[in-house]
Design an enzyme around this catalytic site. Structure first.
Site, PDB file in Angstrom:
ATOM      1  N   VAL A 480       0.833  -1.203   0.000  1.00  9.14           N
ATOM      2  CA  VAL A 480       0.000   0.000   0.000  1.00  9.14           C
ATOM      3  C   VAL A 480       0.867   1.253   0.000  1.00  9.14           C
ATOM      4  O   VAL A 480       0.602   2.222   0.697  1.00  9.14           O
ATOM      5  CB  VAL A 480      -1.002   0.003   1.185  1.00  9.14           C
ATOM      6  CG1 VAL A 480      -2.122  -0.959   0.919  1.00  9.14           C
ATOM      7  CG2 VAL A 480      -0.310  -0.352   2.486  1.00  9.14           C
ATOM      8  N   SER A 563       7.730  -4.383  -4.112  1.00 14.73           N
ATOM      9  CA  SER A 563       8.866  -4.732  -4.974  1.00 14.73           C
ATOM     10  C   SER A 563       9.628  -5.857  -4.281  1.00 14.73           C
ATOM     11  O   SER A 563      10.837  -5.955  -4.343  1.00 14.73           O
ATOM     12  CB  SER A 563       9.753  -3.510  -5.211  1.00 14.73           C
ATOM     13  OG  SER A 563      10.111  -2.969  -3.960  1.00 14.73           O
ATOM     14  N   LYS A 586       8.222  -6.015 -10.479  1.00 16.34           N
ATOM     15  CA  LYS A 586       8.948  -6.528 -11.650  1.00 16.34           C
ATOM     16  C   LYS A 586       9.779  -7.766 -11.311  1.00 16.34           C
ATOM     17  O   LYS A 586      10.382  -8.357 -12.200  1.00 16.34           O
ATOM     18  CB  LYS A 586       9.901  -5.460 -12.189  1.00 16.34           C
ATOM     19  CG  LYS A 586       9.213  -4.223 -12.713  1.00 16.34           C
ATOM     20  CD  LYS A 586      10.213  -3.262 -13.301  1.00 16.34           C
ATOM     21  CE  LYS A 586      10.441  -1.985 -12.558  1.00 16.34           C
ATOM     22  NZ  LYS A 586       9.430  -1.204 -11.963  1.00 16.34           N
ATOM     23  N   ALA A 618       4.815   1.788 -17.183  1.00 17.19           N
ATOM     24  CA  ALA A 618       3.636   2.083 -16.351  1.00 17.19           C
ATOM     25  C   ALA A 618       2.345   1.756 -17.094  1.00 17.19           C
ATOM     26  O   ALA A 618       2.123   0.603 -17.465  1.00 17.19           O
ATOM     27  CB  ALA A 618       3.663   3.525 -15.869  1.00 17.19           C
ATOM     28  N   LEU A 620       1.436   2.553 -20.117  1.00 17.24           N
ATOM     29  CA  LEU A 620       1.501   2.465 -21.586  1.00 17.24           C
ATOM     30  C   LEU A 620       1.328   1.006 -22.033  1.00 17.24           C
ATOM     31  O   LEU A 620       1.814   0.089 -21.373  1.00 17.24           O
ATOM     32  CB  LEU A 620       2.858   2.982 -22.089  1.00 17.24           C
ATOM     33  CG  LEU A 620       3.145   4.465 -21.864  1.00 17.24           C
ATOM     34  CD1 LEU A 620       4.568   4.787 -22.328  1.00 17.24           C
ATOM     35  CD2 LEU A 620       2.151   5.334 -22.612  1.00 17.24           C
ATOM     36  N   GLU A 674      12.811   7.267  -7.080  1.00 13.07           N
ATOM     37  CA  GLU A 674      12.574   6.404  -5.925  1.00 13.07           C
ATOM     38  C   GLU A 674      13.047   7.183  -4.698  1.00 13.07           C
ATOM     39  O   GLU A 674      13.835   8.129  -4.839  1.00 13.07           O
ATOM     40  CB  GLU A 674      13.423   5.128  -6.049  1.00 13.07           C
ATOM     41  CG  GLU A 674      13.051   4.228  -7.208  1.00 13.07           C
ATOM     42  CD  GLU A 674      11.662   3.629  -7.071  1.00 13.07           C
ATOM     43  OE1 GLU A 674      11.299   3.233  -5.946  1.00 13.07           O
ATOM     44  OE2 GLU A 674      10.930   3.593  -8.077  1.00 13.07           O
ATOM     45  N   ASP A 685      16.929  -0.711 -12.540  1.00  8.59           N
ATOM     46  CA  ASP A 685      15.504  -0.700 -12.859  1.00  8.59           C
ATOM     47  C   ASP A 685      15.304  -0.771 -14.384  1.00  8.59           C
ATOM     48  O   ASP A 685      14.456  -1.516 -14.896  1.00  8.59           O
ATOM     49  CB  ASP A 685      14.913   0.596 -12.276  1.00  8.59           C
ATOM     50  CG  ASP A 685      13.421   0.679 -12.494  1.00  8.59           C
ATOM     51  OD1 ASP A 685      12.728  -0.262 -12.060  1.00  8.59           O
ATOM     52  OD2 ASP A 685      12.963   1.658 -13.108  1.00  8.59           O
ATOM     53  N   LYS A 689      13.520  -3.809 -16.781  1.00  6.82           N
ATOM     54  CA  LYS A 689      12.487  -3.585 -17.801  1.00  6.82           C
ATOM     55  C   LYS A 689      12.948  -4.103 -19.156  1.00  6.82           C
ATOM     56  O   LYS A 689      12.177  -4.684 -19.923  1.00  6.82           O
ATOM     57  CB  LYS A 689      12.150  -2.097 -17.898  1.00  6.82           C
ATOM     58  CG  LYS A 689      11.427  -1.584 -16.661  1.00  6.82           C
ATOM     59  CD  LYS A 689      11.274  -0.090 -16.723  1.00  6.82           C
ATOM     60  CE  LYS A 689      10.601   0.457 -15.487  1.00  6.82           C
ATOM     61  NZ  LYS A 689      10.726   1.896 -15.358  1.00  6.82           N
ATOM     62  N   GLY A 805       4.738   7.632 -12.602  1.00  7.36           N
ATOM     63  CA  GLY A 805       3.726   8.380 -11.855  1.00  7.36           C
ATOM     64  C   GLY A 805       2.707   7.410 -11.290  1.00  7.36           C
ATOM     65  O   GLY A 805       2.310   6.463 -11.972  1.00  7.36           O
TER      66      GLY A 805
END
Ligand code: ADP
Ligand code: ASP
Ligand code: MG
Length: 823
Positions: A480, A563, A586, A618, A620, A674, A685, A689, A805
């Site tokens: 959360v 994470s 991820k 995010a 997209l 971060e 990071d 990805k 965001g």
């Protein structure tokens, strides 16, 4: 003329008992009517226990006293409540019957045996007693002539020697009609009161119409009298499209055809005795199922045909405590008359077959009977096929116990394709194996036999599939932080709108690293944080799993907004337990390639979705796009992209002339990085990805195979605290000044890109790009993904937009959650 029947559940509470008398008066003020009453709720069960005890020579005092007390108490209550109640006369008749019951039970207890007719006489006592009470109560309330009928003399059954010829006797239509018809010839409106359940055979012995048989008694009266309407009054608003005790969202069916009602009751809708329909259908008596506790509700109307309705089904029913017997053998193929032999021998044994399923190869015939009949059925088969078994032409009878059948029923199924497919998909989605399937030849019902242990989840899932009652998503959120928090506020905002779209998205669990807040019906999202802080359940996955097993929420979706590495390792177990997984985390996709494959295998085996669109870019649509490309046969030639919103922002600021340290600080202040900016600056990071993108295209590499060019020196990366690091950040300024100067000279800008070259080699690198490069204009937090593929080349496919965001990421997670809803 009307016939009304009141069930035990309606007669048990005093108020409802009196309400039943009032209903008969209101419904039939100036006309002749028949009221059929059941025993007061629970009495027949108690009589059955008393009888069983007596048959083994045990004492029956406890049962007898409790039955006596229940009726005496009702007598006194009626005396107190109703003026003009003939207390003494009622008491005298009641006591006569109670004494008779005591004598009967004592006799049985002495000899430890009873004829079938004596058993029936004892079991019918509940109806005798309740009809006496009802008769005197009606006398006090109703102004019509009141007559107490003796059903045993009016409802005749066909004689036979089997237990079922007594305990579940078949009624003799001609005899019943001959005896009952004269009742319609009354000089003035008369209120007849009759006990349900009880009957007698040609020899005058007492017989019964089977448990729950008062419905049938009422139907026989209604048919014989060609009643204008039969009303069955119970404790439910009508016939529901699924058992309301098991499906909380079940709805009352407004109108049904006789055939639909027959199938529903035969396959488990207990509200009507299955044999009730035949007589009322033959005489086309409109029948209403009504609720004594809500007399003004319309209830369910059963007539000759069913009106068009929103869904092709009328209802779904469940029958428990079944066993399936299978007779198989090579010799069965093409053996004329074999099925007939099977069913005849079972029928001779007095066992009723509930459902039949034959394999198309004809090697096997399977059928279901009630669990209690299984040994008799098996014995009958063994006897009938003894010779074939001896010569190994027929295999030993196979028996599977503890089964249930789930049946979908509806007149309009015939015109609708895909009903069976939908039933099977629903069962598959509920993780339920199908043991056998049977379709009624009129195509009005399809049944699947399943393990009883799975009956509730199967019924609920099937209900969800067919009645599109809001399709349920039970969301379990772990994490959360910024994204989880934002996700919950988006869900809260959209919940009502989704409900209008028939999607019931409820958050049943919210967990942080310590506690787990759980609420099976959905947590109110107004005050969740406080409730979570006060929750006492630990947030361990084991704890979650045991709650899921206990509560079996519908369509559970595990949402990982952490994470956390360890959590990512639990996904296979969660798939196995029947959860879909939506991961913003991820980690799972960037552990070993073996694990990557296992995850997909497990999701596929469990028919569960694994959605992780927000792992890259995010909100997209990057992953969805790649998956479409791959599915349609495209392949990757090369890739470059700006995969980090924070680095996109920082690099853009360098273009504007800010120093490296100023750019990082500004990005941090604006919340783009971060909490520890090193997590972004280390390039890890971006590497994750990049690996996720490459793996979508089939790459088998590991995270360690990616070459990462860090933006900061090792010493700076090792700074002890974030503050320490931020203070020392200007150490990097001169390095960047130099790089920028060189780039500028060639009209280029610096971009930290993830790159996959034409050899499939992956790297995270600082590129200097000129205005012709797709990444040149990507800055201010934007992401860009440039795919050169077999189809998109030489001009690449570029996806760009805000890739960071909390709001866009949470929206991406939200989109993934909605993908799990049933189509
Ligand atoms: P009564 O005592 O009035 O004869 P029953 O107990 O025999 O009542 O039947 C009513 C019960 O049937 C309801 O309380 C409900 O629990 C059960 N039931 C099972 N399936 C259905 C259904 N599809 N619709 C309505 N009730 C059902
Ligand atoms: N009293 C009987 C029973 O409990 C019959 C009925 O209620 O319909 O089965
Ligand atoms: Mg009943």
């Amino acid at each position: 003329m009307k016939v009304l029947k009141f069930g035990g559940s309606s007669l048990k509470p005093l108020q409802a008992f009196i309400e039943c008398c009032n209903i008969t008066r209101q419904q039939c003020a100036d006309e002749t009517s028949v009221t059929v009453v059941s025993a007061l709720g629970g009495v027949t069960n108690r009589l059955q226990t008393a009888l069983n005890n007596a048959l083994t020579g045990e004492n029956t005092i406890v049962e007898l006293e409790s039955i006596t007390e229940q009726h005496q108490q009702r007598l006194e209550q009626l005396h107190k409540t109703l003026d003009n109640f003939e207390h003494q006369a009622c008491q005298q008749t009641l006591v006569e019957q109670l004494n008779r019951l005591e004598q009967l039970l004592t006799g049985v207890q002495l000899v430890k045996d009873a004829s079938l007719s004596t058993r029936c006489r004892i079991l019918a006592m509940g109806e005798r007693l309740s009809s006496i009470l009802f008769y005197y109560a009606a006398k006090a309330i109703d102004s019509r002539d009141i007559t107490l009928l003796d059903s045993a003399n009016l409802i005749k059954t066909i004689s036979g020697v089997q237990p079922s010829d007594y305990l579940e006797a078949s009624f003799d239509e001609d005899a019943c009609h001959r005896l009952i018809k004269p009742l319609s010839k009354t000089e003035q409106p008369t209120h007849y009161i009759a006990a349900g359940f009880v009957s007698s055979n040609e020899e005058g012995e007492i017989t019964l119409l089977g448990r729950n048989g008062s419905d049938l008694s009422a139907a026989i009266y209604a048919a014989a009298l060609s009643a204008d309407e039969l009303q069955i009054w119970s404790d439910v608003e009508g016939i529901y499209n699924a058992d309301p005790n098991r499906v909380s969202r079940a709805q009352v069916i407004e109108q049904l055809s006789y055939q639909e009602a027959m199938e529903l009751s035969f396959f488990g809708a207990k509200v009507l005795h299955p044999k009730t329909i035949a007589p009322i259908a033959s005489y086309r008596i409109p029948t209403r199922i009504k609720n004594t506790f809500k007399p003004d509700d319309a209830g369910t109307l059963i007539t000759s045909s069913s009106n068009p309705r929103e869904f092709p089904l009328a209802g779904i029913t469940m029958l428990d405590d079944l066993a399936m017997l299978t007779l198989s053998g090579v010799d069965l193929k093409g053996h004329a008359g074999l099925a007939e032999r099977v069913f005849q021998c079972i029928s001779r044994e007095g066992v009723s077959i509930i459902l039949i399923s034959q394999s198309s190869s004809e090697y096997a015939i399977s059928f279901c009977v009630n669990q209690s009949d299984v040994s008799r059925a098996k014995r009958a088969l063994n006897r009938e096929f003894a010779l074939e078994m001896k010569h190994h032409q027929v295999d030993p009878v196979d028996v599977r116990e503890s089964l249930s059948s789930i049946t979908v029923v509806g007149d309009h199924m015939k015109q609708t394709h895909g009903i069976a497919a939908k039933l099977f998909s629903a069962l598959a989605a509920a993780n339920v194996n199908i043991v056998a399937i049977a379709q009624d030849s009129s195509e009005r019902s399809i049944s699947a036999v399943i393990r009883q242990a799975k009956s509730k989840v199967a019924l609920n899932k099937t209900y969800e599939y067919f009645f599109q009652c809001p399709r349920v998503i039970s969301a379990v959120l772990y994490g959360v932080g910024t994204i989880g928090d934002e996700l919950l506020s988006q869900i809260k905002q959209q919940q009502n709108w989704l409900l209008q779209q028939r999607i019931d998205l409820r958050v049943i669990a919210i967990a942080n690293s310590k506690q787990l807040l759980w609420h099976s019906d959905g947590i109110s999202l107004d005050n969740w944080r406080l409730e979570l802080d006060n929750a006492s359940t630990p947030s361990s996955i084991e704890q979650l799993q045991s709650l899921i097993t206990q509560e079996r929420p519908l369509n559970p979706v595990f949402i990982d907004c952490t994470s956390n590495d360890q959590l990512a390792e639990c996904y296979p177990a969660l798939f196995e337990q029947g959860l879909h997984i939506v991961a913003a985390n991820k980690k799972a996709n960037t552990l070993s390639h073996n694990y990557y494959l296992t995850l997909r295998e497990k999701a596929q085996q469990s028919l569960k979705q694994f959605a992780y669109e927000t792992n890259v870019g995010a909100g997209l649509p990057v992953i969805a796009n790649i998956q479409n490309q791959v599915r349609s046969g495209d392949s990757l030639l090369s890739f470059d992209g700006i995969l980090s919103g924070s680095l996109s922002y920082i690099m853009g600021k360098l273009d504007d002339g800010l120093s490296f340290s100023q750019a990082v600080l500004e990005a941090k202040q604006k919340g783009f990085t971060e909490p520890d900016p090193r997590d972004d600056l280390s390039g890890m990071d971006v590497a994750r990805k990049l690996l996720i993108i490459a793996r979508e295209f089939g790459a088998t590499q590991e995270l360690t195979d990616i070459e990462i060019e860090p933006l900061i020196s090792d010493e700076l990366n090792d700074a002890k605290t974030i503050d320490d690091f931020l203070q020392r950040l200007p150490e990097m300024d001169t390095v960047f000044e130099e790089k920028i100067k060189q780039a500028k000279q060639q009209q280029k800008v610096l971009r930290l890109a993830g790159v996959i070259n034409d050899q499939g080699k992956m790297a995270v690198q600082l590129l200097a790009v000129d205005a012709s490069h797709p990444l040149y204009s990507i800055r201010d937090g934007e992401n860009a993904f440039s795919f050169t593929t077999a189809r998109y080349h030489p001009v690449p496919l570029v996806i760009r937009g805000y890739g960071a965001g909390a709001d866009v990421t949470a929206a991406g997670v939200f989109g993934d959650i909605l993908k799990t809803v049933v189509a």
